[in-house]
Every structure is written in C-alpha cells, then in structure tokens.
Design an enzyme around this catalytic site. Structure first.
Site, PDB file in Angstrom:
ATOM      1  N   HIS A 190       0.839  -1.202   0.000  1.00 25.93           N
ATOM      2  CA  HIS A 190       0.000   0.000   0.000  1.00 25.93           C
ATOM      3  C   HIS A 190       0.875   1.254   0.000  1.00 25.93           C
ATOM      4  CE1 HIS A 190      -2.809  -3.065   1.553  1.00 25.93           C
ATOM      5  NE2 HIS A 190      -3.735  -2.333   0.963  1.00 25.93           N
ATOM      6  N   ASP A 260      -4.972  -5.731  -8.367  1.00 25.60           N
ATOM      7  CA  ASP A 260      -5.140  -5.176  -7.030  1.00 25.60           C
ATOM      8  C   ASP A 260      -5.377  -3.679  -7.209  1.00 25.60           C
ATOM      9  OD1 ASP A 260      -5.268  -4.919  -4.279  1.00 25.60           O
ATOM     10  OD2 ASP A 260      -3.340  -5.881  -3.877  1.00 25.60           O
TER      11      ASP A 260
END
Length: 355
Positions: A190, A260
């Site tokens: 992230h 993703d």
C-alpha cells in the site's frame, strides 16, 4: 443471437466516495458502466444503509446482478464490522487450529464462510475478495501476516478450499488473492513496492502452488510485487511476463484476473497509465478503490469496454452471480452455526473475543 447483444461493461471496478451516491456519481457510473463496484468501511454505517446503497448501485447501471465486491476476510480486513456485524476471526486463527486438529479447522473455516456469506448476502453484496492464498513467511511485512492460513501449502489449500466452498454455498463468489503470491513482501505494498529476489524454481514450488491447486476459482486478484527472477522491471500487476508466463502459464489460471487496487503506492505513474499498463499486461479488469473523482475519471478514460477473452471470463463470474439461488438461512440455523463455530475455535479463539 436473435438480435440480442451481449452486455459489454467497461473493464474496471470502481469505488464510491461516501455513504451515499452523489448526483455526480450517479451520472458518471451510468455513463461509464463499470463491470462492478467495491465498497469499503467508509461507505458503510449499518445494515439498512449499506443494503440501500448496494441497491442504488444496481439501479444506476440497470443490472440486478452487477458485481459488488467487498474485502471481507476477517481479522484486520473487515469492512462490515461490530457492533452491526459479528467479529470474524483472522485466517491465522484457523491455521493455528489446523496444526493440532485439521478436520476441526476445515469445518470451522467452512462454517465461518457460510456465516460470512449470510451477512454479505443480507447486506446486498455478491462477491468477497477472499480467501487469501499467500504463504506466511517469517520476517516479512505483516501486510499479509495473519491474513494467511499458514506457512505451508498443505495448510493453506484445505482451509482456503473450505472457505471458497462455504462462500459459494452461501451465494457469495470468492476471489482468490494475491496471485501469483504476496507472502514474500518485505514492505507494505500500500505504501511501497515489495521486491522479491527468490528464484523462479523456489517461487514455483512454494508461492505459486496454492494458486495452482485452486486455479478453478472463477476470479483472482493480482499482486503488486516485483519478482526479480521473472521481470526485474515491472511489478506483477503490470508485467506481461508475470501474467503470461506465470499466472496463465505456470499456474494455469485461465479465469478472470482483476488487478489489485491501482491507487496503492507500489505502482508508479499516473492512475491513467497504471490502468492502461495493467490491462495491456493481461489483467482483465482494472480495480480502483478510493472513490476519488479525478482518479476515477482517469481509470474510465483508459479502460475500454470488455471484449474478447476478458469479456468471456467476466461473463463466467457474472453467470456465477446470476446463478445463485440462495434463501437466507433461518435464524435457528445461524445460531447453530455460531455455537458450533465457537466450540470448534475454543482452543485458539475464546468466546470473549467475539462480538
């Protein structure tokens, strides 16, 4: 075809900014016609509200079976949370039980997935981004951590298979993640790009194997990792080599490949370029989660209408959703499952930890 055309939505899944659709979002989603939507904790207040929001999304695109995704794994990754929903144990809890009582762990994983599916169906969802098939490696980032069912293929596959079966039996489509394997991430994707230096042989023997054994699941989510032994220039999500040689080749996964989240910091460049690159590399669908207007406009500008193999694969998932004919389990059945789950998990997860 008797004059009927196959619906061809856009090759993207989009998030929603807040707890209800703005007038701009209604118009934008209607025009863009994305393949699906994904909701997060920021979009959720209580059951009545989220049900209404999901129904609104269906109405906006005129598709009762539009895929509506949510990341509901259990543990740290829960978008539907207490006090309105029950607390769900992390995957690692089932892995811990598996070490001493494998059959009990599999039964618990199945029942937990049935309960999860009942919650999700009731809230208006039809897909969850679970189970996680990543192997837990010591010393790596906890971005996976207890989201993994264990440190061996022999532990992960039976538990993840039970979860996938429980979800499907409850009318929720599973998405396996993060293909071809996220367990060796030394940093949180992230925030940064994880670089994996393991050999191709070792990756194939360990990391890829759970996905190989569960390649028949209808959808998978990609991994934002740089595998230096395969492509030392591009992360898996935007690497044609990783997708063609590993995901489609070595693993043999032939179903719907979803990126993703494109807004994660592991990927460089603009949102538009990330969208173009993941689709050009071989992802079927570009996933964008944060609901930010300018970013969603970039995604839509670069995501074409689904066509060819990507359309065929997307229809498999859409057909799976449309084929669910599930009535919600009666409250007595839910209570029985909850009691049995508490009994099975009692050696590793106390009743006091449950909401």
């Amino acid at each position: 075809m008797s004059g009927l055309e196959v619906r061809k939505p856009r090759a993207c899944i989009l998030g929603v900014e807040g707890t209800e659709l703005s007038n701009w979002e209604k118009g934008f989603f209607r025009e863009a016609d994305p393949y699906g939507f994904i909701l997060f904790a920021r979009n959720v207040t209580d059951l009545k509200h989220v049900k209404a929001l999901n129904n609104q999304l269906r109405e906006v695109v005129g598709n009762i079976n539009v895929p509506i995704f949510v990341d509901q794994e259990g543990g740290r990754v829960m978008r539907l949370k207490p006090p309105h929903w029950r607390k769900i144990p992390a995957a690692g809890v089932f892995g811990q039980l598996f070490e001493t009582a494998p059959e009990n762990a599999r039964e618990a994983a199945y029942i937990n997935a049935r309960l999860m599916a009942a919650d999700l169906r009731d809230a208006g969802f039809n897909i969850t981004c679970a189970p996680v098939l990543d192997i837990r490696f010591p010393g790596m980032s906890d971005v996976v951590g207890d989201r993994s069912y264990g440190s061996t293929v022999e532990q992960i596959v039976p538990l993840a298979s039970a979860v996938a079966a429980g979800l499907l039996d409850g009318g929720i489509a599973p998405v396996i993640k993060h293909i071809p394997g996220h367990g060796r991430a030394s940093v949180d994707s992230h925030k940064d790009l994880p670089i994996v230096t393991a050999s191709r042989e070792e990756l194939s023997r360990l990391d890829f194997e759970p996905f190989r054994q569960m390649k028949d699941v209808v959808a998978a989510m990609s991994a934002h990792l740089l595998f230096t032994a395969i492509d030392d220039q591009r992360p898996g999500t935007v690497s044609a080599k990783v997708i063609s040689e590993i995901v489609r080749g070595d693993i043999g996964f032939e179903n719907l490949l979803i990126s993703d989240d494109l807004s994660m910091e592991a990927l460089g460049g603009s949102i538009a370029s990330r969208t173009h690159e993941c689709l050009a590399a071989g992802c079927d669908i570009a996933l964008h989660c944060n609901g930010k207007r300018t970013e969603m406009e970039e995604v839509v500008s670069m995501a074409p209408k689904l066509a060819g193999e990507a359309l065929t694969r997307s229809q498999l998932l859409s057909n799976q959703i449309a084929g669910f004919n599930i009535t919600q389990p009666p409250s007595a059945q839910i209570a029985d499952w909850q009691a049995r789950l508490a009994e099975l998990l009692s050696p590793v997860w106390s009743a006091g930890e449950q909401a």
